[in-house]
Enzyme design. Structure first.
Site, PDB file in Angstrom:
ATOM      1  N   HIS A   1       0.841  -1.205   0.000  1.00  0.00           N
ATOM      2  CA  HIS A   1       0.000   0.000   0.000  1.00  0.00           C
ATOM      3  C   HIS A   1       0.875   1.253   0.000  1.00  0.00           C
ATOM      4  CE1 HIS A   1      -3.161  -2.577   2.289  1.00  0.00           C
ATOM      5  NE2 HIS A   1      -3.593  -2.447   1.059  1.00  0.00           N
TER       6      HIS A   1
ATOM      7  N   LYS B   1     -16.964  -6.189   7.597  1.00  0.00           N
ATOM      8  CA  LYS B   1     -15.826  -7.085   7.390  1.00  0.00           C
ATOM      9  C   LYS B   1     -15.181  -7.520   8.713  1.00  0.00           C
ATOM     10  CE  LYS B   1     -13.623  -6.526   2.883  1.00  0.00           C
ATOM     11  NZ  LYS B   1     -12.337  -6.133   2.277  1.00  0.00           N
TER      12      LYS B   1
ATOM     13  N   ARG C   1      -2.016  -6.243  -8.369  1.00  0.00           N
ATOM     14  CA  ARG C   1      -0.913  -7.147  -8.065  1.00  0.00           C
ATOM     15  C   ARG C   1      -0.757  -8.225  -9.110  1.00  0.00           C
ATOM     16  NH1 ARG C   1      -3.246  -8.318  -2.225  1.00  0.00           N
ATOM     17  NH2 ARG C   1      -4.991  -8.468  -3.652  1.00  0.00           N
TER      18      ARG C   1
ATOM     19  N   SER D   1      -3.149  -7.503   3.122  1.00  0.00           N
ATOM     20  CA  SER D   1      -3.382  -7.317   4.562  1.00  0.00           C
ATOM     21  C   SER D   1      -3.781  -8.629   5.208  1.00  0.00           C
ATOM     22  CB  SER D   1      -4.484  -6.281   4.794  1.00  0.00           C
ATOM     23  OG  SER D   1      -4.095  -5.039   4.310  1.00  0.00           O
TER      24      SER D   1
HETATM   25  O1  PNS Z   1      -8.771  -2.688   0.239  1.00  0.00           O
HETATM   26  P1  PNS Z   1     -10.035  -3.195  -0.361  1.00  0.00           P
HETATM   27  O2  PNS Z   1     -10.867  -3.891   0.711  1.00  0.00           O
HETATM   28  O3  PNS Z   1      -9.795  -4.064  -1.565  1.00  0.00           O
HETATM   29  O4  PNS Z   1     -10.858  -1.908  -0.845  1.00  0.00           O
HETATM   30  C1  PNS Z   1     -12.131  -2.054  -1.405  1.00  0.00           C
HETATM   31  C2  PNS Z   1     -12.828  -0.694  -1.542  1.00  0.00           C
HETATM   32  C3  PNS Z   1     -12.821   0.063  -0.241  1.00  0.00           C
HETATM   33  C4  PNS Z   1     -12.112   0.126  -2.590  1.00  0.00           C
HETATM   34  C5  PNS Z   1     -14.281  -0.979  -2.021  1.00  0.00           C
HETATM   35  O5  PNS Z   1     -14.851  -1.951  -1.213  1.00  0.00           O
HETATM   36  C6  PNS Z   1     -15.163   0.259  -1.989  1.00  0.00           C
HETATM   37  O6  PNS Z   1     -14.978   1.177  -2.742  1.00  0.00           O
HETATM   38  N1  PNS Z   1     -16.147   0.253  -1.076  1.00  0.00           N
HETATM   39  C7  PNS Z   1     -17.046   1.359  -0.886  1.00  0.00           C
HETATM   40  C8  PNS Z   1     -18.459   0.961  -1.322  1.00  0.00           C
HETATM   41  C9  PNS Z   1     -18.632   1.165  -2.810  1.00  0.00           C
HETATM   42  O7  PNS Z   1     -18.468   2.242  -3.346  1.00  0.00           O
HETATM   43  N2  PNS Z   1     -18.985   0.070  -3.502  1.00  0.00           N
HETATM   44  C10 PNS Z   1     -19.252   0.103  -4.921  1.00  0.00           C
HETATM   45  C11 PNS Z   1     -18.017  -0.132  -5.739  1.00  0.00           C
HETATM   46  S1  PNS Z   1     -18.349  -1.448  -6.796  1.00  0.00           S
END
Ligand code: PNS
Length: 171
Positions: A17, A41, A90, A128
């Site tokens: 990150h 989560k 990745r 993570s």
């Molecule tokens: O580190 P992560 O868990 O892969 O991040 C995922 C994240 C936070 C980018 C994604 O879950 C997100 O944007 N969540 C907010 C809710 C949202 O906007 N969902 C619609 C996107 S499809």
């Protein structure tokens, strides 16, 4: 002024990150790291702890700020006046989910584009959830997370025998 958001769970922030944060901060004028307040989560760290750890490990970057957000990423990006979302890629296994997310976000907010930075090869395996798993078994995580937070991650598992496993995690 070009502002981008780099969203994620950061539970905890990894060296992968941090690499993406440092590289994208060189590309844009301002980078807002958005920490998702994702109670569903069952995160290891509270959102406040995740924000504080990110603040600490990015304190050398003057154009980076850390915020938490609830709800949709597109709404957070609009609030930040960001036209760009940054995500790290990745491996090909990340691609399907990332593509789906960026397409969905673009339909909801056509002015918001997602750019992908390929993760440094050194961190291509890192997530993570892998960090949490190694820490759970008392392993050495110093190659995975910034030095400043190693102890904080390990402390979470002292005297514990349960852990939020890596299943279905994308981070
Ligand atoms: O580190 P992560 O868990 O892969 O991040 C995922 C994240 C936070 C980018 C994604 O879950 C997100 O944007 N969540 C907010 C809710 C949202 O906007 N969902 C619609 C996107 S499809």
């Amino acid at each position: 002024m070009r502002t981008a958001v780099y969203p994620g769970s950061f539970d905890p922030v990894t060296l992968g990150h941090l690499d993406i944060i440092e590289r994208s901060a060189r590309i844009v004028d301002e980078l807002v790291v958005g920490v998702l307040n994702n109670n569903s989560k069952n995160p290891l760290f509270s959102v406040k702890e995740r924000v504080n750890m990110l603040k600490e490990v990015t304190s050398h970057l003057s154009n980076v700020r850390i915020e938490s957000f609830d709800g949709l990423l597109v709404d957070f990006a609009v609030r930040c006046h960001a036209a760009v979302v940054v995500r790290g890629l990745r491996a090909i296994t990340d691609f399907e989910y990332e593509l789906q997310m960026s397409q969905t976000n673009r339909i909801m907010c056509p002015d918001l584009d997602t750019i992908f930075l390929t993760t440094d090869l050194e961190y291509a395996y890192l997530s993570s959830s892998i960090v949490r798993e190694v820490a759970h078994y008392g392993g050495d995580i110093s190659a995975f997370v910034p030095e400043a937070i190693v102890e904080r991650v390990l402390e979470k598992f002292v005297g514990e025998n349960s852990f939020g496993g890596p299943e279905n995690e994308q981070d």
